[in-house]
Design a protein around this motif. Structure first.
Motif, PDB file in Angstrom:
ATOM      1  N   UNK A  33       0.853  -1.184   0.000  1.00  0.00           N
ATOM      2  CA  UNK A  33       0.000   0.000   0.000  1.00  0.00           C
ATOM      3  C   UNK A  33       0.889   1.235   0.000  1.00  0.00           C
ATOM      4  N   UNK A  34       0.709   2.080  -1.015  1.00  0.00           N
ATOM      5  CA  UNK A  34       1.569   3.248  -1.198  1.00  0.00           C
ATOM      6  C   UNK A  34       0.758   4.530  -1.074  1.00  0.00           C
ATOM      7  N   UNK A  35       1.305   5.486  -0.357  1.00  0.00           N
ATOM      8  CA  UNK A  35       0.638   6.783  -0.225  1.00  0.00           C
ATOM      9  C   UNK A  35       1.687   7.855   0.027  1.00  0.00           C
ATOM     10  N   UNK A  36       1.342   9.080  -0.341  1.00  0.00           N
ATOM     11  CA  UNK A  36       2.247  10.194  -0.063  1.00  0.00           C
ATOM     12  C   UNK A  36       2.518  10.298   1.429  1.00  0.00           C
ATOM     13  N   UNK A  57       5.671   8.906  -4.186  1.00  0.00           N
ATOM     14  CA  UNK A  57       5.521  10.201  -4.855  1.00  0.00           C
ATOM     15  C   UNK A  57       5.168   9.953  -6.310  1.00  0.00           C
ATOM     16  N   UNK A  58       3.910  10.169  -6.649  1.00  0.00           N
ATOM     17  CA  UNK A  58       3.447   9.878  -8.010  1.00  0.00           C
ATOM     18  C   UNK A  58       4.126  10.745  -9.063  1.00  0.00           C
ATOM     19  N   UNK A  59       4.603  11.915  -8.669  1.00  0.00           N
ATOM     20  CA  UNK A  59       5.214  12.837  -9.638  1.00  0.00           C
ATOM     21  C   UNK A  59       6.696  12.548  -9.878  1.00  0.00           C
ATOM     22  N   UNK A  60       7.236  11.577  -9.174  1.00  0.00           N
ATOM     23  CA  UNK A  60       8.623  11.171  -9.349  1.00  0.00           C
ATOM     24  C   UNK A  60       8.653   9.931 -10.241  1.00  0.00           C
ATOM     25  N   UNK A  61       9.086  10.091 -11.503  1.00  0.00           N
ATOM     26  CA  UNK A  61       9.029   8.986 -12.466  1.00  0.00           C
ATOM     27  C   UNK A  61       9.890   7.799 -12.041  1.00  0.00           C
ATOM     28  N   UNK A  62      11.071   8.071 -11.469  1.00  0.00           N
ATOM     29  CA  UNK A  62      11.932   6.978 -11.009  1.00  0.00           C
ATOM     30  C   UNK A  62      11.248   6.203  -9.886  1.00  0.00           C
ATOM     31  N   UNK A  63      10.571   6.934  -9.027  1.00  0.00           N
ATOM     32  CA  UNK A  63       9.828   6.342  -7.915  1.00  0.00           C
ATOM     33  C   UNK A  63       8.716   5.436  -8.445  1.00  0.00           C
ATOM     34  N   UNK A  83      -4.573   9.166 -12.699  1.00  0.00           N
ATOM     35  CA  UNK A  83      -4.453   7.787 -13.178  1.00  0.00           C
ATOM     36  C   UNK A  83      -3.568   7.666 -14.409  1.00  0.00           C
ATOM     37  N   UNK A  84      -3.595   8.670 -15.265  1.00  0.00           N
ATOM     38  CA  UNK A  84      -2.887   8.550 -16.534  1.00  0.00           C
ATOM     39  C   UNK A  84      -1.385   8.404 -16.330  1.00  0.00           C
ATOM     40  N   UNK A  85      -0.838   9.052 -15.294  1.00  0.00           N
ATOM     41  CA  UNK A  85       0.595   8.895 -15.004  1.00  0.00           C
ATOM     42  C   UNK A  85       0.914   7.446 -14.651  1.00  0.00           C
ATOM     43  N   UNK A  86       0.053   6.861 -13.823  1.00  0.00           N
ATOM     44  CA  UNK A  86       0.232   5.456 -13.450  1.00  0.00           C
ATOM     45  C   UNK A  86       0.043   4.566 -14.673  1.00  0.00           C
ATOM     46  N   UNK A  87      -0.981   4.869 -15.483  1.00  0.00           N
ATOM     47  CA  UNK A  87      -1.294   4.045 -16.654  1.00  0.00           C
ATOM     48  C   UNK A  87      -0.119   3.995 -17.637  1.00  0.00           C
ATOM     49  N   UNK A  88       0.497   5.130 -17.894  1.00  0.00           N
ATOM     50  CA  UNK A  88       1.615   5.163 -18.850  1.00  0.00           C
ATOM     51  C   UNK A  88       2.817   4.379 -18.336  1.00  0.00           C
ATOM     52  N   UNK A  89       3.033   4.441 -17.023  1.00  0.00           N
ATOM     53  CA  UNK A  89       4.130   3.650 -16.439  1.00  0.00           C
ATOM     54  C   UNK A  89       3.802   2.164 -16.495  1.00  0.00           C
ATOM     55  N   UNK A  90       2.537   1.810 -16.233  1.00  0.00           N
ATOM     56  CA  UNK A  90       2.122   0.405 -16.320  1.00  0.00           C
ATOM     57  C   UNK A  90       2.288  -0.121 -17.746  1.00  0.00           C
ATOM     58  N   UNK A  91       1.954   0.701 -18.722  1.00  0.00           N
ATOM     59  CA  UNK A  91       2.113   0.288 -20.120  1.00  0.00           C
ATOM     60  C   UNK A  91       3.584   0.075 -20.451  1.00  0.00           C
ATOM     61  N   UNK A  92       4.416   0.987 -20.002  1.00  0.00           N
ATOM     62  CA  UNK A  92       5.855   0.887 -20.260  1.00  0.00           C
ATOM     63  C   UNK A  92       6.452  -0.377 -19.652  1.00  0.00           C
TER      64      UNK A  92
END
Length: 457
Positions: A33-36, A57-63, A83-92
């Protein structure tokens, strides 16, 4: 062991985390479970042996990449816009994804890539959207499979206070995001179809065009139209349907009372008010009323809204302490909607003993063997307490069940989806029923809307 990452540990996740925790040992998976706020994530997992909590930190791409790379499926419980930030990372990283939010244009744009990657991005799998989709499609498919033709589909849902906690004149308390309640209906005209005729309700008329609903054991409710019911024609395959309407459920009398705020301009979110930080509640009300050297704020408001002193509408306004000249808005450069929200939160927040309630009501009109028929389907879910609320249950359980089914490859059709296929809705609805989320159906006379030639509908 397979691993699940839940991003976001807010109020809606309590039942989701409990459900997955209880299944984790038997089905051999772990939950992160992840949260700021790390403290929030730690509180959410309740020291369960198969759960861990992390700061995220959702805004940290390395994270994002670090933690998403380590798991088999991601559940995003973040605000919809994130969600879209998470979605693009999941796709990658080739990871499956589950969210409870509406499919955004940005999410939809990923559909081809997601499908080609063999991934499942399941969206709209909470309560509304979610349980409404699944329960509706189950009945619609049943009607079609029997050879029936759909004539009417009406669907209503609302988050309310449970009967035992209903103790104010508005018969309402905030059970979800208060801001969404205050600005409900804004941003576009309500559009729907009634007996083949397009209908439109502008915002200033929205709360005076309601439909009554009766649910056995719970009494009478009312519903006002959602913004665009027509979106569901394509999703549900209802291209030729005569009547298509979706609405929000409230107790009878709420909409008429809320309309007072709409007519005054108090729900407006398009401009800010000067010196709102120091503005008293009474000054806030007065700012929407004409000047008078003699009349009080109360008298001006009653005259403006044509409310008699013995009208229940007046009692509802008094209950909110709107005319207090000592309490201040306390928000710098507040919009009217933000100021009104502040006033309402003082009276409408759930107390520690209060319980919430989810109400859902579907109407299916159809023709079979030349005869018009109607099925009414209702579901009522009452929360256990302020942690396991009805909202958390009806959002969290379908999300958790969907994630499990995807992990076990029982849901395996790739793409960006909402839960309208039998592969998805059948097993999830069955398990929801085992957990007390049950739809009761009854056959009734087809409603109809004077569909005779020559009559204007």
């Amino acid at each position: 062991m397979q691993q699940i990452l839940i991003i976001g540990a807010g109020k809606s996740t309590a039942v989701l985390i409990r459900y997955l925790s209880e299944k984790s040992s038997e089905e051999n998976f772990t939950i992160c479970v992840a949260d700021k706020e790390l403290s929030l994530a730690k509180k959410a997992i309740k020291n369960h042996e198969n759960c861990t909590a992390i700061s995220f930190d959702i805004f940290n791409s390395e994270h994002r990449e670090k933690y998403i790379a380590a798991v088999d499926i991601v559940i995003s419980m973040l605000p919809a816009r994130l969600h879209i930030k998470i979605a693009k990372t999941c796709l990658k990283l080739k990871k499956n994804l589950v969210t409870a939010s509406y499919i955004s244009k940005e999410m939809k744009a990923l559909a081809t890539e997601v499908k080609e990657a063999g991934l499942i991005f399941m969206n709209e799998i909470g309560v509304d959207p979610g349980i409404d989709h699944m329960s509706a499609m189950q009945v619609i498919d049943r009607i079609r499979n029997a050879g029936g033709q759909m004539l009417m589909f009406e669907s209503f849902c609302g988050g309310l206070v449970a009967p035992e906690s209903d103790n104010n004149l508005w018969n309402y308390k905030f059970t979800w995001n208060p801001r969404n309640v205050v600005v409900a209906g804004q941003g576009g005209v309500a559009k729907f179809i009634q007996e083949g005729k397009y209908k439109y309700i502008p915002y200033h008329r929205l709360f005076r065009r309601t439909e009554f609903l009766d649910i056995e054991g719970y009494g009478r409710f009312e519903a006002y139209a959602n913004r665009n019911s027509l979106d569901y024609r394509e999703a549900y395959g209802l291209h030729d349907i005569l009547t298509l309407y979706r609405g929000t459920v409230r107790r009878v009398g709420y909409s008429r009372a809320w309309n007072m705020f709409v007519q005054l301009g108090m729900t407006d979110d398009s401009f800010t008010m000067e010196d709102s930080e120091n503005m008293t509640y009474r000054e806030f009300v007065n700012s929407f009323l004409p000047y008078s050297p003699t009349d009080s704020v109360e008298l001006k408001l009653r005259h403006n809204l044509k409310i008699d002193q013995d009208d229940i509408m007046w009692e509802k306004l008094l209950e909110l302490d709107l005319f207090n000249n000592h309490k201040t808005i306390g928000i710098e450069s507040a919009t009217p909607a933000q100021a009104l929200q502040k006033i309402l939160e003082e009276k409408w927040l759930l107390s520690s003993e209060d319980k919430d309630m989810i109400v859902m009501y579907h109407k299916f009109g159809y023709q079979l063997n030349g005869e018009k028929k109607q099925i009414d389907s209702t579901m009522v879910c009452i929360g256990k307490d302020q942690t396991e609320t009805a909202m958390a249950k009806t959002v969290g359980l379908p999300v958790g069940i969907a994630a499990r089914k995807i992990l076990k490859k029982e849901i395996n059709t790739p793409g960006v989806h909402l839960p309208i296929s039998k592969e998805v809705y059948q097993p999830i609805l069955e398990e929801l029923q085992e957990n007390g989320i049950i739809f009761k159906e009854k056959q009734t006379n087809y409603l109809g809307y004077n569909a005779i030639g020559g009559v204007s509908n």
